[in-house]
Design a protein around this motif. Structure first.
Motif, PDB file in Angstrom:
ATOM      1  N   TYR A  57      -8.722 -63.807 -41.898  1.00 16.25           N
ATOM      2  CA  TYR A  57      -8.275 -65.121 -41.288  1.00 16.25           C
ATOM      3  C   TYR A  57      -7.632 -64.916 -39.777  1.00 16.25           C
ATOM      4  N   LEU A  58      -6.775 -63.940 -39.693  1.00 15.09           N
ATOM      5  CA  LEU A  58      -6.007 -63.930 -38.527  1.00 15.09           C
ATOM      6  C   LEU A  58      -6.929 -63.370 -37.546  1.00 15.09           C
ATOM      7  N   ARG A  59      -8.010 -62.512 -37.960  1.00 13.91           N
ATOM      8  CA  ARG A  59      -8.990 -62.026 -36.906  1.00 13.91           C
ATOM      9  C   ARG A  59      -9.947 -63.181 -36.327  1.00 13.91           C
ATOM     10  N   GLY A  60     -10.320 -63.951 -37.364  1.00 10.58           N
ATOM     11  CA  GLY A  60     -11.241 -65.150 -36.812  1.00 10.58           C
ATOM     12  C   GLY A  60     -10.571 -66.048 -36.219  1.00 10.58           C
ATOM     13  N   ARG A  61      -8.991 -66.217 -36.490  1.00 13.95           N
ATOM     14  CA  ARG A  61      -8.362 -67.335 -35.906  1.00 13.95           C
ATOM     15  C   ARG A  61      -8.511 -67.502 -34.264  1.00 13.95           C
ATOM     16  N   GLY A  62      -9.035 -68.571 -33.719  1.00 13.12           N
ATOM     17  CA  GLY A  62      -9.095 -68.464 -32.204  1.00 13.12           C
ATOM     18  C   GLY A  62     -10.070 -67.760 -31.517  1.00 13.12           C
ATOM     19  N   ALA A  63     -11.153 -67.229 -32.183  1.00 10.48           N
ATOM     20  CA  ALA A  63     -12.162 -66.570 -31.657  1.00 10.48           C
ATOM     21  C   ALA A  63     -13.259 -67.461 -31.191  1.00 10.48           C
ATOM     22  N   GLU A  64     -13.818 -67.678 -30.035  1.00 14.52           N
ATOM     23  CA  GLU A  64     -14.659 -68.515 -29.521  1.00 14.52           C
ATOM     24  C   GLU A  64     -15.527 -68.042 -28.116  1.00 14.52           C
ATOM     25  N   VAL A  65     -16.641 -68.565 -28.038  1.00  4.71           N
ATOM     26  CA  VAL A  65     -17.302 -68.237 -26.911  1.00  4.71           C
ATOM     27  C   VAL A  65     -17.910 -69.597 -26.583  1.00  4.71           C
ATOM     28  N   LEU A  66     -17.604 -70.176 -25.290  1.00  2.71           N
ATOM     29  CA  LEU A  66     -17.858 -71.432 -25.015  1.00  2.71           C
ATOM     30  C   LEU A  66     -18.833 -71.398 -23.570  1.00  2.71           C
ATOM     31  N   ILE A  67     -20.242 -71.763 -23.822  1.00  2.00           N
ATOM     32  CA  ILE A  67     -20.791 -71.657 -22.426  1.00  2.00           C
ATOM     33  C   ILE A  67     -21.352 -73.248 -22.103  1.00  2.00           C
ATOM     34  N   ASN A  68     -21.044 -73.604 -20.782  1.00  6.02           N
ATOM     35  CA  ASN A  68     -21.357 -74.972 -20.195  1.00  6.02           C
ATOM     36  C   ASN A  68     -22.191 -74.899 -19.116  1.00  6.02           C
ATOM     37  N   SER A  69     -22.327 -75.612 -18.538  1.00  2.00           N
ATOM     38  CA  SER A  69     -23.436 -75.730 -17.289  1.00  2.00           C
ATOM     39  C   SER A  69     -22.821 -74.749 -16.073  1.00  2.00           C
ATOM     40  N   GLN A  70     -21.582 -74.581 -15.985  1.00  2.00           N
ATOM     41  CA  GLN A  70     -21.153 -73.497 -14.952  1.00  2.00           C
ATOM     42  C   GLN A  70     -20.208 -72.699 -15.248  1.00  2.00           C
ATOM     43  N   SER A  71     -19.761 -72.490 -16.366  1.00  2.00           N
ATOM     44  CA  SER A  71     -18.817 -71.609 -16.836  1.00  2.00           C
ATOM     45  C   SER A  71     -19.001 -70.854 -18.116  1.00  2.00           C
ATOM     46  N   LEU A  72     -18.040 -69.961 -18.242  1.00  2.00           N
ATOM     47  CA  LEU A  72     -18.091 -69.361 -19.564  1.00  2.00           C
ATOM     48  C   LEU A  72     -16.665 -69.108 -20.022  1.00  2.00           C
ATOM     49  N   TYR A  73     -16.365 -69.509 -21.140  1.00  2.00           N
ATOM     50  CA  TYR A  73     -14.916 -69.226 -21.715  1.00  2.00           C
ATOM     51  C   TYR A  73     -15.106 -68.191 -22.806  1.00  2.00           C
ATOM     52  N   VAL A  74     -14.134 -67.387 -23.046  1.00  2.00           N
ATOM     53  CA  VAL A  74     -14.244 -66.407 -24.059  1.00  2.00           C
ATOM     54  C   VAL A  74     -12.827 -66.245 -24.622  1.00  2.00           C
ATOM     55  N   SER A  75     -12.625 -66.462 -25.986  1.00  2.00           N
ATOM     56  CA  SER A  75     -11.323 -66.058 -26.423  1.00  2.00           C
ATOM     57  C   SER A  75     -11.663 -65.174 -27.695  1.00  2.00           C
ATOM     58  N   THR A  76     -11.103 -63.946 -27.707  1.00  2.00           N
ATOM     59  CA  THR A  76     -11.176 -62.811 -28.656  1.00  2.00           C
ATOM     60  C   THR A  76     -10.611 -63.322 -29.962  1.00  2.00           C
ATOM     61  N   GLY A  77      -9.461 -64.044 -29.953  1.00  2.00           N
ATOM     62  CA  GLY A  77      -8.860 -64.110 -31.022  1.00  2.00           C
ATOM     63  C   GLY A  77      -8.108 -62.923 -31.897  1.00  2.00           C
ATOM     64  N   GLY A  78      -7.968 -62.954 -32.964  1.00  3.84           N
ATOM     65  CA  GLY A  78      -7.405 -61.616 -33.587  1.00  3.84           C
ATOM     66  C   GLY A  78      -6.011 -61.402 -33.332  1.00  3.84           C
ATOM     67  N   PHE A  79      -5.464 -60.219 -33.394  1.00  2.00           N
ATOM     68  CA  PHE A  79      -4.282 -59.538 -33.292  1.00  2.00           C
ATOM     69  C   PHE A  79      -3.948 -59.558 -31.705  1.00  2.00           C
TER      70      PHE A  79
END
Length: 143
Positions: A57-79
């Motif tokens: 649960y803690l490893r997965g919380r907050g991890a995401e990749v978001l791609i829109n038309s101009q940028s990339l957002y990465v959050s690794t989440g985890g510890f």
């Protein structure tokens, strides 16, 4: 396109819970009862399995990749969470790799390489194919 951790991060804990439940049932069915094995199975079920679920649960919380038309957002989440927002021009590559099991459940590893050598590796992300397709589409439109 948004990708978050896939539910498959809980599969190792589930497998261990089922395995030790079977061992507990087997130890109870023996004559005479195997008290040491039974106690060990109960300890694993009471302590180790909840800790494995908590870790997932803690490893997965907050991890995401978001791609829109101009940028990339990465959050690794985890510890040790890392967050990055970058223009797509700074992204050199987005690669995916998938094991057989990950193909079956729709998960995969996403590797993002940025200019300057910085890399992000996110395991067990949902819909990696859709993420790669969205990345390629946005990069082609930018050209």
């Amino acid at each position: 396109m948004r990708s978050q951790r896939h539910w498959s991060i809980y599969l190792p804990a589930l497998f261990i819970a089922i395995l030790w439940s079977a061992i507990l049932i087997w130890a109870d069915a023996q004559e005479p009862r195997l008290e040491t094995i039974r106690a060990l199975a109960l300890l694993v079920e009471a302590v180790a399995v909840p800790l494995l679920y908590l870790r997932a649960y803690l490893r997965g919380r907050g991890a995401e990749v978001l791609i829109n038309s101009q940028s990339l957002y990465v959050s690794t989440g985890g510890f040790k969470p890392e967050r990055l927002g970058a223009d797509l021009a700074y992204v050199e590559a987005l690669q995916i790799s998938r094991s057989f099991l990950q193909r079956l459940v729709g998960a995969g590893r996403v590797q993002i390489s940025l200019q300057g050598g910085r890399r992000f590796v996110l395991d067990d992300m949902s819909d990696p194919e859709g993420l790669r397709t969205a990345f390629q589409t946005v990069k082609e439109q930018a050209l």
